[in-house]
Design a protein around this motif. Structure first.
Motif, PDB file in Angstrom:
ATOM      1  N   ALA A   9      13.853  25.759  75.658  1.00  0.00           N
ATOM      2  CA  ALA A   9      12.556  25.770  74.982  1.00  0.00           C
ATOM      3  C   ALA A   9      12.719  25.770  73.473  1.00  0.00           C
ATOM      4  N   LYS A  10      13.707  26.518  72.963  1.00  0.00           N
ATOM      5  CA  LYS A  10      13.949  26.535  71.519  1.00  0.00           C
ATOM      6  C   LYS A  10      14.446  25.191  71.024  1.00  0.00           C
ATOM      7  N   ARG A  11      15.098  24.423  71.886  1.00  0.00           N
ATOM      8  CA  ARG A  11      15.646  23.132  71.494  1.00  0.00           C
ATOM      9  C   ARG A  11      14.594  22.032  71.518  1.00  0.00           C
ATOM     10  N   SER A  12      13.431  22.276  72.053  1.00  0.00           N
ATOM     11  CA  SER A  12      12.405  21.248  72.192  1.00  0.00           C
ATOM     12  C   SER A  12      11.504  21.190  70.967  1.00  0.00           C
ATOM     13  N   PHE A  13      12.108  21.005  69.811  1.00  0.00           N
ATOM     14  CA  PHE A  13      11.339  20.924  68.576  1.00  0.00           C
ATOM     15  C   PHE A  13      10.708  19.545  68.438  1.00  0.00           C
ATOM     16  N   ALA A  14       9.630  19.500  67.693  1.00  0.00           N
ATOM     17  CA  ALA A  14       9.001  18.212  67.402  1.00  0.00           C
ATOM     18  C   ALA A  14       9.979  17.353  66.608  1.00  0.00           C
ATOM     19  N   ARG A  15      10.014  16.098  66.904  1.00  0.00           N
ATOM     20  CA  ARG A  15      10.894  15.171  66.203  1.00  0.00           C
ATOM     21  C   ARG A  15      10.090  14.477  65.108  1.00  0.00           C
ATOM     22  N   THR A  16      10.633  14.435  63.929  1.00  0.00           N
ATOM     23  CA  THR A  16       9.958  13.738  62.846  1.00  0.00           C
ATOM     24  C   THR A  16      10.410  12.287  62.821  1.00  0.00           C
ATOM     25  N   GLU A  17       9.682  11.485  62.098  1.00  0.00           N
ATOM     26  CA  GLU A  17      10.070  10.081  61.935  1.00  0.00           C
ATOM     27  C   GLU A  17      11.454   9.986  61.304  1.00  0.00           C
ATOM     28  N   ALA A  18      11.717  10.842  60.327  1.00  0.00           N
ATOM     29  CA  ALA A  18      13.019  10.822  59.655  1.00  0.00           C
ATOM     30  C   ALA A  18      14.144  11.196  60.630  1.00  0.00           C
ATOM     31  N   GLU A  19      13.930  12.206  61.470  1.00  0.00           N
ATOM     32  CA  GLU A  19      14.950  12.590  62.450  1.00  0.00           C
ATOM     33  C   GLU A  19      15.224  11.440  63.407  1.00  0.00           C
ATOM     34  N   HIS A  20      14.170  10.805  63.871  1.00  0.00           N
ATOM     35  CA  HIS A  20      14.332   9.675  64.786  1.00  0.00           C
ATOM     36  C   HIS A  20      15.123   8.544  64.118  1.00  0.00           C
ATOM     37  N   LYS A  21      14.766   8.237  62.902  1.00  0.00           N
ATOM     38  CA  LYS A  21      15.424   7.144  62.175  1.00  0.00           C
ATOM     39  C   LYS A  21      16.914   7.451  61.958  1.00  0.00           C
ATOM     40  N   LEU A  22      17.224   8.684  61.549  1.00  0.00           N
ATOM     41  CA  LEU A  22      18.630   9.030  61.337  1.00  0.00           C
ATOM     42  C   LEU A  22      19.387   9.057  62.661  1.00  0.00           C
ATOM     43  N   TRP A  23      18.772   9.557  63.716  1.00  0.00           N
ATOM     44  CA  TRP A  23      19.447   9.611  65.008  1.00  0.00           C
ATOM     45  C   TRP A  23      19.814   8.204  65.495  1.00  0.00           C
ATOM     46  N   GLN A  24      18.996   7.207  65.181  1.00  0.00           N
ATOM     47  CA  GLN A  24      19.321   5.834  65.573  1.00  0.00           C
ATOM     48  C   GLN A  24      20.621   5.371  64.913  1.00  0.00           C
ATOM     49  N   GLU A  25      20.945   5.918  63.759  1.00  0.00           N
ATOM     50  CA  GLU A  25      22.192   5.580  63.066  1.00  0.00           C
ATOM     51  C   GLU A  25      23.376   6.415  63.559  1.00  0.00           C
ATOM     52  N   LEU A  26      23.116   7.665  63.947  1.00  0.00           N
ATOM     53  CA  LEU A  26      24.194   8.588  64.313  1.00  0.00           C
ATOM     54  C   LEU A  26      24.602   8.500  65.781  1.00  0.00           C
ATOM     55  N   ARG A  27      23.690   8.139  66.642  1.00  0.00           N
ATOM     56  CA  ARG A  27      23.957   8.198  68.082  1.00  0.00           C
ATOM     57  C   ARG A  27      24.990   7.183  68.530  1.00  0.00           C
ATOM     58  N   ASP A  28      25.654   7.512  69.623  1.00  0.00           N
ATOM     59  CA  ASP A  28      26.629   6.617  70.257  1.00  0.00           C
ATOM     60  C   ASP A  28      27.733   6.156  69.297  1.00  0.00           C
ATOM     61  N   ARG A  29      28.107   7.031  68.378  1.00  0.00           N
ATOM     62  CA  ARG A  29      29.193   6.721  67.409  1.00  0.00           C
ATOM     63  C   ARG A  29      28.903   5.472  66.574  1.00  0.00           C
ATOM     64  N   ARG A  30      27.628   5.202  66.323  1.00  0.00           N
ATOM     65  CA  ARG A  30      27.251   4.010  65.550  1.00  0.00           C
ATOM     66  C   ARG A  30      27.643   4.123  64.083  1.00  0.00           C
ATOM     67  N   LEU A  31      27.673   5.342  63.561  1.00  0.00           N
ATOM     68  CA  LEU A  31      28.000   5.537  62.147  1.00  0.00           C
ATOM     69  C   LEU A  31      29.505   5.744  62.011  1.00  0.00           C
ATOM     70  N   ASP A  32      30.213   4.711  61.668  1.00  0.00           N
ATOM     71  CA  ASP A  32      31.648   4.761  61.396  1.00  0.00           C
ATOM     72  C   ASP A  32      32.435   5.398  62.547  1.00  0.00           C
ATOM     73  N   ARG A  33      31.941   5.233  63.771  1.00  0.00           N
ATOM     74  CA  ARG A  33      32.585   5.736  64.988  1.00  0.00           C
ATOM     75  C   ARG A  33      32.715   7.265  65.015  1.00  0.00           C
ATOM     76  N   ILE A  34      31.823   7.949  64.290  1.00  0.00           N
ATOM     77  CA  ILE A  34      31.830   9.415  64.215  1.00  0.00           C
ATOM     78  C   ILE A  34      30.939   9.966  65.326  1.00  0.00           C
ATOM     79  N   LYS A  35      31.449  10.971  66.028  1.00  0.00           N
ATOM     80  CA  LYS A  35      30.699  11.596  67.121  1.00  0.00           C
ATOM     81  C   LYS A  35      29.733  12.640  66.574  1.00  0.00           C
TER      82      LYS A  35
END
Length: 117
Positions: A9-35
């Motif tokens: 429940a504590k982890r279910s925070f509202a996601r902002t547009e900025a969080e969503h946008k950054l996550w699209q870059e960070l997920r699946d090792r997309r950013l310089d193969r960094i986990k």
């Protein structure tokens, strides 16, 4: 105060547009193969994003976090546990995503860099 585990429940925070946008870059090792992981429980806190290997937490803040005493205390505790916390304003992500990503890469690659705020 005893340590309480982070619940789903504590982890279910509202996601902002900025969080969503950054996550699209960070997920699946997309950013310089960094986990990166999202909404990571660390002790009694939940980090927006974390690269556990580099012990780097990336937090996105809105204006409500400006000079927040609770953020300072949280940061001090996480720093004491060996984490560096890199903070960006939501507007930074929305206006200069490439610059934010370049900064994150630099901090992952150089453990000696210390965040500016």
């Amino acid at each position: 105060m005893p340590h309480q585990p982070v619940t789903q429940a504590k982890r279910s925070f509202a996601r902002t547009e900025a969080e969503h946008k950054l996550w699209q870059e960070l997920r699946d090792r997309r950013l310089d193969r960094i986990k990166f992981r999202r909404q990571v429980p660390i002790e009694k806190y939940v980090a927006d994003f974390a690269c556990l290997e580099a012990r780097l937490i990336v937090e996105l803040d809105g204006s409500q976090h400006a000079d927040s005493e609770s953020d300072l205390a949280r940061g001090a505790e996480l720093n004491a546990r060996g984490f560096r916390i890199l903070r960006f304003w939501n507007d930074d992500v929305l206006r200069d995503l490439d610059g934010v990503c370049d900064t994150i890469i630099a901090y992952v690659k150089d453990p000696g860099l210390q965040p500016w705020r």
